[in-house]
Write an enzyme that holds these catalytic residues in place. Sequence first.
Site, PDB file in Angstrom:
ATOM      1  CG  HIS A   1      30.235  30.520  37.009  1.00  0.00           C
ATOM      2  ND1 HIS A   1      29.714  30.326  35.419  1.00  0.00           N
ATOM      3  CD2 HIS A   1      30.617  31.301  37.200  1.00  0.00           C
ATOM      4  CE1 HIS A   1      29.635  31.965  34.971  1.00  0.00           C
ATOM      5  NE2 HIS A   1      29.694  31.962  36.537  1.00  0.00           N
TER       6      HIS A   1
ATOM      7  CG  ASP B   1      29.363  35.507  38.799  1.00  0.00           C
ATOM      8  OD1 ASP B   1      28.726  37.060  38.351  1.00  0.00           O
ATOM      9  OD2 ASP B   1      29.418  35.090  37.382  1.00  0.00           O
TER      10      ASP B   1
ATOM     11  CG  HIS C   1      25.532  32.907  36.504  1.00  0.00           C
ATOM     12  ND1 HIS C   1      26.056  32.685  37.972  1.00  0.00           N
ATOM     13  CD2 HIS C   1      26.249  33.486  35.594  1.00  0.00           C
ATOM     14  CE1 HIS C   1      27.435  33.133  38.032  1.00  0.00           C
ATOM     15  NE2 HIS C   1      27.119  34.270  36.657  1.00  0.00           N
TER      16      HIS C   1
ATOM     17  NE  ARG D   1      23.733  35.861  25.869  1.00  0.00           N
ATOM     18  CZ  ARG D   1      24.152  35.860  26.520  1.00  0.00           C
ATOM     19  NH1 ARG D   1      25.306  34.833  26.895  1.00  0.00           N
ATOM     20  NH2 ARG D   1      23.935  37.157  27.732  1.00  0.00           N
TER      21      ARG D   1
HETATM   22  C1  LIG Z   1      36.498  36.295  40.053  1.00  0.00           C
HETATM   23  C2  LIG Z   1      36.335  35.902  38.407  1.00  0.00           C
HETATM   24  C3  LIG Z   1      37.204  34.559  37.855  1.00  0.00           C
HETATM   25  C4  LIG Z   1      36.017  34.246  36.542  1.00  0.00           C
HETATM   26  C5  LIG Z   1      35.760  35.933  36.284  1.00  0.00           C
HETATM   27  C6  LIG Z   1      35.262  36.233  37.605  1.00  0.00           C
HETATM   28  O1  LIG Z   1      35.907  37.828  37.500  1.00  0.00           O
HETATM   29  C7  LIG Z   1      34.121  36.379  37.783  1.00  0.00           C
HETATM   30  C8  LIG Z   1      33.483  34.954  37.065  1.00  0.00           C
HETATM   31  C9  LIG Z   1      34.434  34.206  37.000  1.00  0.00           C
HETATM   32  C10 LIG Z   1      34.638  32.997  36.056  1.00  0.00           C
HETATM   33  C11 LIG Z   1      33.690  33.817  34.541  1.00  0.00           C
HETATM   34  C12 LIG Z   1      33.648  31.703  36.404  1.00  0.00           C
HETATM   35  C13 LIG Z   1      33.041  30.260  35.281  1.00  0.00           C
HETATM   36  C14 LIG Z   1      34.653  30.406  35.233  1.00  0.00           C
HETATM   37  C15 LIG Z   1      35.895  31.124  34.704  1.00  0.00           C
HETATM   38  C16 LIG Z   1      36.871  30.393  34.201  1.00  0.00           C
HETATM   39  C17 LIG Z   1      35.232  31.211  32.980  1.00  0.00           C
HETATM   40  O2  LIG Z   1      34.243  31.384  32.279  1.00  0.00           O
HETATM   41  O3  LIG Z   1      35.397  32.943  32.972  1.00  0.00           O
HETATM   42  C18 LIG Z   1      35.197  32.199  35.206  1.00  0.00           C
HETATM   43  C19 LIG Z   1      36.328  33.289  35.226  1.00  0.00           C
HETATM   44  C20 LIG Z   1      37.779  32.782  35.223  1.00  0.00           C
HETATM   45  O4  LIG Z   1      38.821  34.034  34.588  1.00  0.00           O
HETATM   46  O5  LIG Z   1      38.592  32.852  36.467  1.00  0.00           O
HETATM   47  O1  LIG Z   2      27.338  36.319  29.258  1.00  0.00           O
HETATM   48  C1  LIG Z   2      26.269  35.825  30.563  1.00  0.00           C
HETATM   49  O2  LIG Z   2      25.365  35.919  30.268  1.00  0.00           O
HETATM   50  C2  LIG Z   2      26.943  35.435  31.084  1.00  0.00           C
HETATM   51  C3  LIG Z   2      28.534  36.054  31.819  1.00  0.00           C
HETATM   52  C4  LIG Z   2      28.805  35.153  33.023  1.00  0.00           C
HETATM   53  O3  LIG Z   2      28.465  34.345  33.390  1.00  0.00           O
HETATM   54  C5  LIG Z   2      30.529  35.742  33.377  1.00  0.00           C
HETATM   55  O4  LIG Z   2      31.240  36.271  32.847  1.00  0.00           O
HETATM   56  O5  LIG Z   2      30.865  35.527  35.107  1.00  0.00           O
HETATM   57 FE   LIG Z   3      28.713  35.216  35.991  1.00  0.00          FE
END
Ligand SMILES: C=C1C[C@]23C[C@@]1(O)CC[C@H]2[C@]1(C)CCC[C@@](C)(C(=O)O)[C@H]1[C@@H]3C(=O)O
Ligand SMILES: O=C(O)CCC(=O)C(=O)O
Ligand SMILES: [Fe+2]
Length: 543
Positions: free
Chosen positions: A412, A414, A468, A478
């Site tokens: 994704h 951010d 990333h 982790r």
């Molecule tokens: C605006 C956002 C949505 C997510 C958190 C964040 O503050 C920034 C990163 C986004 C995220 C981590 C991108 C990958 C998918 C996601 C659903 C996750 O894995 O948490 C995303 C976050 C979300 O809660 O939507």
């Molecule tokens: O845990 C990490 O190293 C990355 C997490 C991340 O990309 C996120 O929370 O948006």
């Molecule tokens: Fe991220």
Amino acid sequence: MEELREARKAERRNVRDTVEDKKFKKTNRKGEDRNYRERENDRRARLPPRPSAQYEKYTSFNTRKKTILCEIYNLKLLKYPANAGKQKLPPNVDMSKKCSFHDTYGHTSKDCVVLGDQLEDLSDKVYSRKVDLSTITSETRYNSCYNPDVRFRHFNRADKCNLRYNSTSILRRSTLDKGPESDPGGSNGEPVFNSSVLRNQSSIPKAFIWRPCHRATAIQELDAPVVDLDAFLRGDEASIRRTIERVAAACSTHGFFQVANHGVDASLLKAAFDCATEFFELSLCQKLHAQTKPGSMWGYAGAHTGRFSSELPWKETLSFSYHETPAGGEDVVVDYFMSTLGNEFERMGLVFQRYCEAMKRLSLVMMEMLGMSLGVERRYYREFFEDSRSIMRCNYYPPCQEPELTLGTGPHCDPTSITILQQDQVEGLQVFDGGRWRSVRPIRDALVINIGDTFMALSNGRYKSCLHRAVVNRHRERRSLAFFVCPRADRVIRPPPGEFGGTRLYPDFTWAELMEFTQCHYRADMNTLHSFTNWLFSSSFNM
Ligand SMILES: C=C1C[C@]23C[C@@]1(O)CC[C@H]2[C@]1(C)CCC[C@@](C)(C(=O)O)[C@H]1[C@@H]3C(=O)O
Ligand SMILES: O=C(O)CCC(=O)C(=O)O
Ligand SMILES: [Fe+2]
């Protein structure tokens, strides 16, 4: 000549008569108007007093109130007037205006203040899940560019989601398909991510298995600059320029660099990590007290089981909001922890409050650096984010028995502006650069800075939103703490004035719209900004 004089005199007479005539009509009409106004005021005085609206701003549903009324009529969710349909109509009532709520004439359902207030109250209750609507069976299929995984339903708010629904339905929190594999360690039907149960099973549930294209392994390390911030801030002209050039090169390609000697107290960094560990070590029942509610992104989530039904991330998260308040004002993070988890979590709240304050300060220095590297006024982006409202997220990745099949956080960018990430010494963060995934070796006490979608739009694409992901491993848990910097929700995201990076790549938007998109319509991935842009345009066409 004489005829000409006569003709002019006659013409002047004509003009004068016309002017007199107009004056007469006006006076007369004024008189008529005065009588009309008196009659109208008398009529209004005889009408029952109009109730005054309760709210300043009302949600604009994208379905007629009359339709919503029909849909929920038998659910006893509204308090109908006792004398509905029985009121005595005042003389010369406007019969073209019918109110289905009062079952009377003189005003429309749309204009009905009482109905508007009740629907506004109901809409908020549905959102905050105070009203359980499991009785609602009516189906809704979003007809927008929905990510198939996001299948939750809620009271549709046009001004929030601006979607074209094919019907109104008050809906409740999404449920995962009830298949056995999608109930990962669940209890009483509500699927939860119980990693202590899951990791002792021989294989991981299907819902956590990602498509092979997302599971490529990283074989090389990312080559990204590590900026000594202290030296940068104290440096001479030449060293500052060298640093700026390194940052610009990194942000123009993979959108990622790290900062060392950043000025954030090492003991505070450690205290925040320890608090995150303490939180994630709570019992599942205690963590579920902070569970994220539908439509909100604050709170505890396990693998996002309440939002997605496939390619679940192998992680637990705790997310909360941070913004400054006037001196002496409330500490929003402390308040959040105490109100959500109880007074015994005041110390945890204080640590994260201080942590967020430090991250905010660092983010403004980063904005100055980015501004300089883009050739704009040093304070340009700093001022844009002075009143930022950011998102703090703690990530916990349990060990996994089949790490090659799943991901801790999927690929994704951010959606936010920049991210300040503190990671522990366990490898897991990977950045896509040069056509392949590259691992980021943790640097003790350094902080990761990555560009997000919103800053990419603010730079008109000159700086790239960092693609990333986070992988997991078989033996070690982790942790990472991500501070997502966001502008004030209503600030318009657009590049600096002037020819900045050529033709505009993205439309104006606000962070509130993009955040709503990622929370209501689309699972953030590597195409979020592109999909959001399409969605904005398609929604405007549908208006
Ligand atoms: C605006 C956002 C949505 C997510 C958190 C964040 O503050 C920034 C990163 C986004 C995220 C981590 C991108 C990958 C998918 C996601 C659903 C996750 O894995 O948490 C995303 C976050 C979300 O809660 O939507
Ligand atoms: O845990 C990490 O190293 C990355 C997490 C991340 O990309 C996120 O929370 O948006
Ligand atoms: Fe991220």
